[in-house]
Design an enzyme around this catalytic site. Structure first.
Site, PDB file in Angstrom:
ATOM      1  N   GLU A 157       7.440 -32.183  23.782  1.00  0.00           N
ATOM      2  CA  GLU A 157       7.854 -31.214  22.770  1.00  0.00           C
ATOM      3  C   GLU A 157       8.894 -31.810  21.820  1.00  0.00           C
ATOM      4  O   GLU A 157       8.808 -31.640  20.605  1.00  0.00           O
ATOM      5  CB  GLU A 157       8.481 -29.983  23.432  1.00  0.00           C
ATOM      6  CG  GLU A 157       7.534 -29.151  24.231  1.00  0.00           C
ATOM      7  CD  GLU A 157       8.235 -27.940  24.794  1.00  0.00           C
ATOM      8  OE1 GLU A 157       7.740 -26.828  24.547  1.00  0.00           O
ATOM      9  OE2 GLU A 157       9.281 -28.097  25.460  1.00  0.00           O
ATOM     10  N   LEU A 158       9.863 -32.503  22.391  1.00  0.00           N
ATOM     11  CA  LEU A 158      10.928 -33.091  21.566  1.00  0.00           C
ATOM     12  C   LEU A 158      10.369 -34.156  20.625  1.00  0.00           C
ATOM     13  O   LEU A 158      10.776 -34.253  19.469  1.00  0.00           O
ATOM     14  CB  LEU A 158      12.033 -33.657  22.449  1.00  0.00           C
ATOM     15  CG  LEU A 158      12.774 -32.624  23.311  1.00  0.00           C
ATOM     16  CD1 LEU A 158      13.781 -33.314  24.226  1.00  0.00           C
ATOM     17  CD2 LEU A 158      13.447 -31.563  22.474  1.00  0.00           C
ATOM     18  N   VAL A 178       7.097 -32.059  30.440  1.00  0.00           N
ATOM     19  CA  VAL A 178       6.662 -31.400  29.213  1.00  0.00           C
ATOM     20  C   VAL A 178       7.713 -31.562  28.114  1.00  0.00           C
ATOM     21  O   VAL A 178       7.374 -31.771  26.946  1.00  0.00           O
ATOM     22  CB  VAL A 178       6.359 -29.898  29.465  1.00  0.00           C
ATOM     23  CG1 VAL A 178       5.985 -29.185  28.166  1.00  0.00           C
ATOM     24  CG2 VAL A 178       5.247 -29.753  30.490  1.00  0.00           C
ATOM     25  N   CYS A 179       8.982 -31.480  28.485  1.00  0.00           N
ATOM     26  CA  CYS A 179      10.071 -31.511  27.500  1.00  0.00           C
ATOM     27  C   CYS A 179       9.999 -32.695  26.530  1.00  0.00           C
ATOM     28  O   CYS A 179      10.105 -32.492  25.318  1.00  0.00           O
ATOM     29  CB  CYS A 179      11.425 -31.477  28.196  1.00  0.00           C
ATOM     30  SG  CYS A 179      11.665 -30.009  29.225  1.00  0.00           S
ATOM     31  N   PRO A 180       9.808 -33.927  27.025  1.00  0.00           N
ATOM     32  CA  PRO A 180       9.773 -35.035  26.063  1.00  0.00           C
ATOM     33  C   PRO A 180       8.611 -34.945  25.079  1.00  0.00           C
ATOM     34  O   PRO A 180       8.735 -35.380  23.933  1.00  0.00           O
ATOM     35  CB  PRO A 180       9.687 -36.290  26.926  1.00  0.00           C
ATOM     36  CG  PRO A 180       9.333 -35.847  28.285  1.00  0.00           C
ATOM     37  CD  PRO A 180       9.732 -34.405  28.407  1.00  0.00           C
TER      38      PRO A 180
END
Length: 186
Positions: A50-51, A46-48
Site C-alpha cells: 500500500e505504501l 500488505v502494508c508495504p
C-alpha cells in the site's frame, strides 16, 4: 458516531521524513488537503504494498496540494529503520508518523484494541482541517491509491464548486451534477 466533517483535534506527533525526524501538528494540515493513511505495522506484508502504491502516486497528490501522512502505532525510529533496510520503503518521500501512544489512532477511531495496532483507515481532510471522506478496511484488504486520488479530486471539485456533486465513478474533467433548485428533477 460518524467522523464526517469532524475537525481534527490538536495533536503533536513525530514523523520520519526526508532522512530526518520532524514534529507534525494540526497546524501543518491547515490550508491544504491531507490524506491520513493509517496502517497496522512496519515490517508486515500488505502494508508495504500500500505504501509503495501511494508513493507511485505521490507527485500527483502533491500537484493538487495534498500531503500524505502514513501513520502506524510504531515509533518514528521504527519507521527510520524500516526505511533504511527495505528497498521498497526506502523510496517513500512522504512523512511517516509514529503513533506509539495511540493518540491519533484513538482520535480517528482506528485503534484495534485486540491487536494493539492501527486499522487500515484512510481519511481525506480538507484545508479547514475537517474530515470529508473516510473508510476503514479489514486488515487483510489493501487499498488503492488511484481510488484515493479520484476521491480527493471529487472532494476538491465539490469544495470549490458548492452547487455541484460528483456522481459514481466520476473522474477529474468529467461532468458533474448541479444541485441548484432549478435543476431538481431533471
Amino acid at each position: 458516531m460518524s467522523l464526517l466533517y469532524k475537525e481534527v483535534d490538536d495533536f503533536e506527533a513525530y514523523a520520519y521524513h526526508q532522512k530526518q525526524f520532524k514534529k507534525i501538528t494540526k497546524k501543518d494540515l491547515l490550508g491544504k488537503w491531507t490524506l491520513f493513511f493509517f496502517y497496522p505495522a512496519d515490517f508486515t506484508f500488505v502494508c508495504p504494498t500500500e505504501l509503495e502504491d501511494l508513493q507511485e502516486k505521490y507527485q500527483e497528490f502533491k500537484k493538487v496540494n495534498c500531503e500524505i501522512y502514513a501513520i502506524s502505532t510504531d515509533t518514528h525510529f521504527a519507521h527510520k529503520t524500516w526505511h533504511d533496510i527495505s528497498e521498497n520503503i526506502s523510496k517513500i518521500e512522504y512523512p511517516m508518523i509514529g503513533d506509539p501512544t495511540h493518540s491519533l489512532t484513538y482520535d480517528f477511531d482506528v485503534f484495534d484494541e485486540n491487536d494493539g495496532l492501527a486499522q487500515r483507515g484512510s481519511f481525506i481532510i480538507d484545508p479547514e482541517g475537517k474530515i470529508v471522506v473516510y473508510e476503514v478496511n479489514a486488515g487483510n484488504v489493501g487499498r488503492n491509491a488511484d481510488e484515493l486520488l479520484r476521491r480527493l479530486h471529487a472532494c476538491q471539485f465539490v469544495y470549490e464548486h458548492g452547487d455541484n456533486v460528483c456522481p459514481a465513478k466520476w473522474k477529474l474533467g468529467e461532468k458533474t451534477i448541479q444541485t441548484t433548485i432549478e435543476n431538481i428533477g431533471k
